[in-house]
Design a protein around this motif. Structure first.
Motif, PDB file in Angstrom:
ATOM      1  N   GLU A  12       0.734  -1.199  -0.094  1.00 54.49           N
ATOM      2  CA  GLU A  12      -0.089   0.032  -0.036  1.00 54.49           C
ATOM      3  C   GLU A  12       0.892   1.438  -0.162  1.00 54.49           C
ATOM      4  O   GLU A  12       0.576   2.179  -0.612  1.00 54.49           O
ATOM      5  N   LYS A  13       2.100   1.177   0.663  1.00 55.70           N
ATOM      6  CA  LYS A  13       2.715   2.583   0.956  1.00 55.70           C
ATOM      7  C   LYS A  13       4.175   2.315   0.223  1.00 55.70           C
ATOM      8  O   LYS A  13       4.827   3.442   0.229  1.00 55.70           O
ATOM      9  N   GLY A  14       4.654   1.465  -0.337  1.00 57.85           N
ATOM     10  CA  GLY A  14       6.013   1.237  -0.668  1.00 57.85           C
ATOM     11  C   GLY A  14       6.760   0.574   0.409  1.00 57.85           C
ATOM     12  O   GLY A  14       6.456   0.685   1.634  1.00 57.85           O
ATOM     13  N   TYR A  15       7.967   0.115   0.127  1.00 55.96           N
ATOM     14  CA  TYR A  15       8.685  -0.437   1.311  1.00 55.96           C
ATOM     15  C   TYR A  15      10.393  -0.347   0.732  1.00 55.96           C
ATOM     16  O   TYR A  15      10.839  -0.019  -0.204  1.00 55.96           O
ATOM     17  N   VAL A  16      11.065  -0.538   1.891  1.00 55.75           N
ATOM     18  CA  VAL A  16      12.565  -0.860   1.627  1.00 55.75           C
ATOM     19  C   VAL A  16      12.858  -2.101   2.081  1.00 55.75           C
ATOM     20  O   VAL A  16      12.386  -2.622   3.468  1.00 55.75           O
ATOM     21  N   VAL A  17      13.554  -2.973   1.226  1.00 53.90           N
ATOM     22  CA  VAL A  17      13.912  -4.257   1.571  1.00 53.90           C
ATOM     23  C   VAL A  17      15.517  -4.037   2.388  1.00 53.90           C
ATOM     24  O   VAL A  17      16.325  -3.548   1.740  1.00 53.90           O
ATOM     25  N   ASP A  93      11.206   6.753   7.263  1.00 59.12           N
ATOM     26  CA  ASP A  93      10.261   6.214   8.029  1.00 59.12           C
ATOM     27  C   ASP A  93       9.615   5.060   7.384  1.00 59.12           C
ATOM     28  O   ASP A  93       8.352   4.765   7.515  1.00 59.12           O
ATOM     29  N   SER A  94      10.225   4.594   6.229  1.00 57.99           N
ATOM     30  CA  SER A  94       9.517   3.367   5.458  1.00 57.99           C
ATOM     31  C   SER A  94       9.226   2.203   6.182  1.00 57.99           C
ATOM     32  O   SER A  94       9.960   2.014   7.119  1.00 57.99           O
ATOM     33  N   VAL A  95       8.409   1.670   5.610  1.00 61.81           N
ATOM     34  CA  VAL A  95       8.191   0.002   6.284  1.00 61.81           C
ATOM     35  C   VAL A  95       9.259  -0.859   5.505  1.00 61.81           C
ATOM     36  O   VAL A  95       9.539  -0.545   4.231  1.00 61.81           O
ATOM     37  N   ILE A  96       9.801  -1.464   6.466  1.00 61.39           N
ATOM     38  CA  ILE A  96      10.984  -2.265   6.349  1.00 61.39           C
ATOM     39  C   ILE A  96      10.592  -3.839   5.869  1.00 61.39           C
ATOM     40  O   ILE A  96       9.717  -4.288   6.576  1.00 61.39           O
ATOM     41  N   VAL A  97      11.038  -4.613   5.063  1.00 59.15           N
ATOM     42  CA  VAL A  97      10.654  -6.044   4.458  1.00 59.15           C
ATOM     43  C   VAL A  97      11.943  -6.735   4.576  1.00 59.15           C
ATOM     44  O   VAL A  97      13.097  -6.287   4.112  1.00 59.15           O
ATOM     45  N   GLU A 122      12.568   2.323  15.048  1.00 56.41           N
ATOM     46  CA  GLU A 122      11.351   2.371  15.005  1.00 56.41           C
ATOM     47  C   GLU A 122      10.244   2.011  14.032  1.00 56.41           C
ATOM     48  O   GLU A 122       9.100   2.077  14.019  1.00 56.41           O
ATOM     49  N   ASN A 123      10.884   1.683  12.830  1.00 57.88           N
ATOM     50  CA  ASN A 123      10.267   1.477  11.768  1.00 57.88           C
ATOM     51  C   ASN A 123       9.443   0.149  11.806  1.00 57.88           C
ATOM     52  O   ASN A 123       9.892  -0.957  12.325  1.00 57.88           O
ATOM     53  N   VAL A 124       8.044   0.207  11.179  1.00 50.97           N
ATOM     54  CA  VAL A 124       7.372  -1.090  11.057  1.00 50.97           C
ATOM     55  C   VAL A 124       7.838  -2.031  10.205  1.00 50.97           C
ATOM     56  O   VAL A 124       8.843  -1.642   9.152  1.00 50.97           O
ATOM     57  N   TYR A 125       7.916  -3.294  10.190  1.00 51.51           N
ATOM     58  CA  TYR A 125       8.611  -4.323   9.393  1.00 51.51           C
ATOM     59  C   TYR A 125       7.474  -5.182   8.994  1.00 51.51           C
ATOM     60  O   TYR A 125       6.500  -5.666   9.638  1.00 51.51           O
ATOM     61  N   VAL A 126       8.119  -6.228   8.029  1.00 52.77           N
ATOM     62  CA  VAL A 126       7.181  -7.533   7.470  1.00 52.77           C
ATOM     63  C   VAL A 126       8.220  -8.315   7.269  1.00 52.77           C
ATOM     64  O   VAL A 126       9.165  -8.123   6.601  1.00 52.77           O
ATOM     65  N   ASP A 127       8.025  -9.430   7.815  1.00 54.48           N
ATOM     66  CA  ASP A 127       9.213 -10.605   7.817  1.00 54.48           C
ATOM     67  C   ASP A 127       8.550 -11.697   6.982  1.00 54.48           C
ATOM     68  O   ASP A 127       7.434 -12.246   7.197  1.00 54.48           O
ATOM     69  N   THR A 128       9.105 -11.865   5.809  1.00 54.45           N
ATOM     70  CA  THR A 128       8.863 -12.851   4.816  1.00 54.45           C
ATOM     71  C   THR A 128       8.854 -14.211   5.163  1.00 54.45           C
ATOM     72  O   THR A 128       8.333 -15.223   4.681  1.00 54.45           O
ATOM     73  N   PHE A 129       9.664 -14.503   6.218  1.00 53.60           N
ATOM     74  CA  PHE A 129      10.195 -15.739   6.756  1.00 53.60           C
ATOM     75  C   PHE A 129       8.773 -16.290   7.411  1.00 53.60           C
ATOM     76  O   PHE A 129       8.337 -17.504   7.057  1.00 53.60           O
ATOM     77  N   TYR A 130       8.226 -15.452   8.059  1.00 53.61           N
ATOM     78  CA  TYR A 130       6.864 -15.792   8.940  1.00 53.61           C
ATOM     79  C   TYR A 130       5.961 -15.746   7.583  1.00 53.61           C
ATOM     80  O   TYR A 130       4.918 -16.991   7.874  1.00 53.61           O
ATOM     81  N   TRP A 131       5.578 -15.244   6.814  1.00 55.06           N
ATOM     82  CA  TRP A 131       4.563 -15.233   5.834  1.00 55.06           C
ATOM     83  C   TRP A 131       4.708 -16.457   4.932  1.00 55.06           C
ATOM     84  O   TRP A 131       3.745 -17.111   4.485  1.00 55.06           O
ATOM     85  N   ALA A 132       5.978 -16.737   4.743  1.00 59.21           N
ATOM     86  CA  ALA A 132       5.996 -18.177   3.752  1.00 59.21           C
ATOM     87  C   ALA A 132       5.497 -19.359   4.643  1.00 59.21           C
ATOM     88  O   ALA A 132       4.984 -20.158   4.109  1.00 59.21           O
TER      89      ALA A 132
END
Length: 351
Positions: A12-17, A93-97, A122-132
């Motif tokens: 939705e917002k774009g992200y930084v890996v 302040d980007s979302v981190i993946v 303090e960045n929000v993050y998404v962990d692809t390991f969990y979602w896999a």
């Protein structure tokens, strides 16, 4: 403290890996840090990457063989304080993946942010390991590292264990996982998001049965033998039959009415179970795992199906599966203990 977000937020917002390669045997010792910025649709916008001079004399041979990064390459590299400053500016302040980012990468960056700037990341993050694991539970233990997932999803990766290349591979993996989550039926998507929201909740206590043996109360274990035996007349019935063949668990699901679309789509996604449609209302899997069976169980109930057994014959495969894993873990623990405990003769010696 970082807050973990669900799979849908970055798109939705774009992200930084983010990816960090480190000297494994020394804590908080990065040797390469990369971050790549992506638009919501997955288009690469910008990248930052740098080798880092470690606080050890040399890069270990194991790490050099794994990453291709040698001591000579990092000897004149920027110090962590230089790299972390540029990285903070790049991420903003980007979302981190990242892949296993909460366990491996974020703690290293957060450590240096506190040490150098007295402020946490303090960045929000998404962990692809969990979602896999959440979206493809049937892959099994050992198949969720980045290389294994790239091979499974046919991601064309240039190399592995180099920070920027891993960022780009992780971005492609994220897009695949996001698309898979988008395709979930509403009921299944709600269940997946519910599981994510409560994944850190305290586990339910273990209660003892009448015989004194421990019995798990978690909803993840299917109590197949408690299902009522099917009797004709229920139009919402889904009759499940389990049996063993060639040391595998096979499953048959026969519907009294039509097969729910959500169930058909779920079976189509899990082709590793070798689902076959022998009749319009009959589905058979030649090799089903406990996680897949658990998800199917939830989907059928969410679709309003009432679950039955085909016959009064008990099936011990699921309980035996859990008991076998616990027994194997206990045996490994005993073997380790015997190896570490010195023998009586070695302790007493000879006078």
């Amino acid at each position: 403290m970082n807050r973990e977000a669900d799979i849908f937020l970055p798109a939705e917002k774009g992200y930084v890996v983010l990816d960090v390669e480190s000297q494994g045997y020394v804590r908080f010792c990065p040797i390469e840090i990369s971050a790549v910025r992506f638009a919501p649709d997955g288009q690469c916008l910008d990248a930052y990457s740098s080798l880092v001079r470690p606080r050890v004399a040399r890069v270990s041979r194991y790490v050099s063989d794994l990453t291709g990064i040698t001591t000579d390459m990092v000897r004149r590299a920027p110090l962590p304080r230089e790299v972390i400053g540029s990285l903070r500016d790049f991420i903003g302040d980007s979302v981190i993946v990242g892949h296993a980012v909460a366990e491996n990468d974020l703690p290293i960056i957060d450590h240096f942010c506190q040490e150098l700037y007295h402020a946490r990341l303090e960045n929000v993050y998404v962990d692809t390991f969990y979602w896999a694991q959440a979206l493809f539970p049937a892959l099994g233990t050992g198949h969720y590292n980045l290389k294994a997932l790239a091979e499974h999803f046919v991601i064309d990766a240039q190399t592995f264990h180099r920070a920027e290349a891993d960022c780009r591979t992780t971005a492609r993996l994220y897009q695949i996982l996001h698309d898979a989550a988008q395709r979930l039926p509403d009921a299944e998507r709600i269940q997946v998001l519910h599981d994510f929201a409560h994944k850190n909740d305290p586990k339910k206590p273990i209660r003892k049965s009448a015989k004194g043996t421990a019995k798990k109360t978690s909803g993840n274990v299917i109590d197949y033998n408690s299902l009522p035996v099917f009797e004709a007349g229920d139009e919402k019935a889904a009759v499940i039959h389990l049996w063993h063949a060639r040391k595998q668990i096979c499953a048959e699901v026969r519907f009294a009415g039509s097969v729910p679309d959500a169930a058909d789509k779920f079976m189509d996604r899990h082709r590793e179970c070798l689902w076959q449609a022998y009749l319009p209302n009959l589905r058979v899997a030649d090799n089903i795992s406990l996680p897949v069976l658990t998800q199917l169980w939830k989907i059928l109930r969410a679709q309003g199906c009432r679950l039955y057994r085909r016959s009064d014959v008990r099936f011990e495969g699921l309980e035996a599966h859990e008991a076998k894993k616990e027994g194997a873990a206990k045996n490994r623990s005993c073997r380790r203990k015997r190896k570490t405990e010195p023998s009586i003769a070695a302790c007493t010696g000879s006078d």
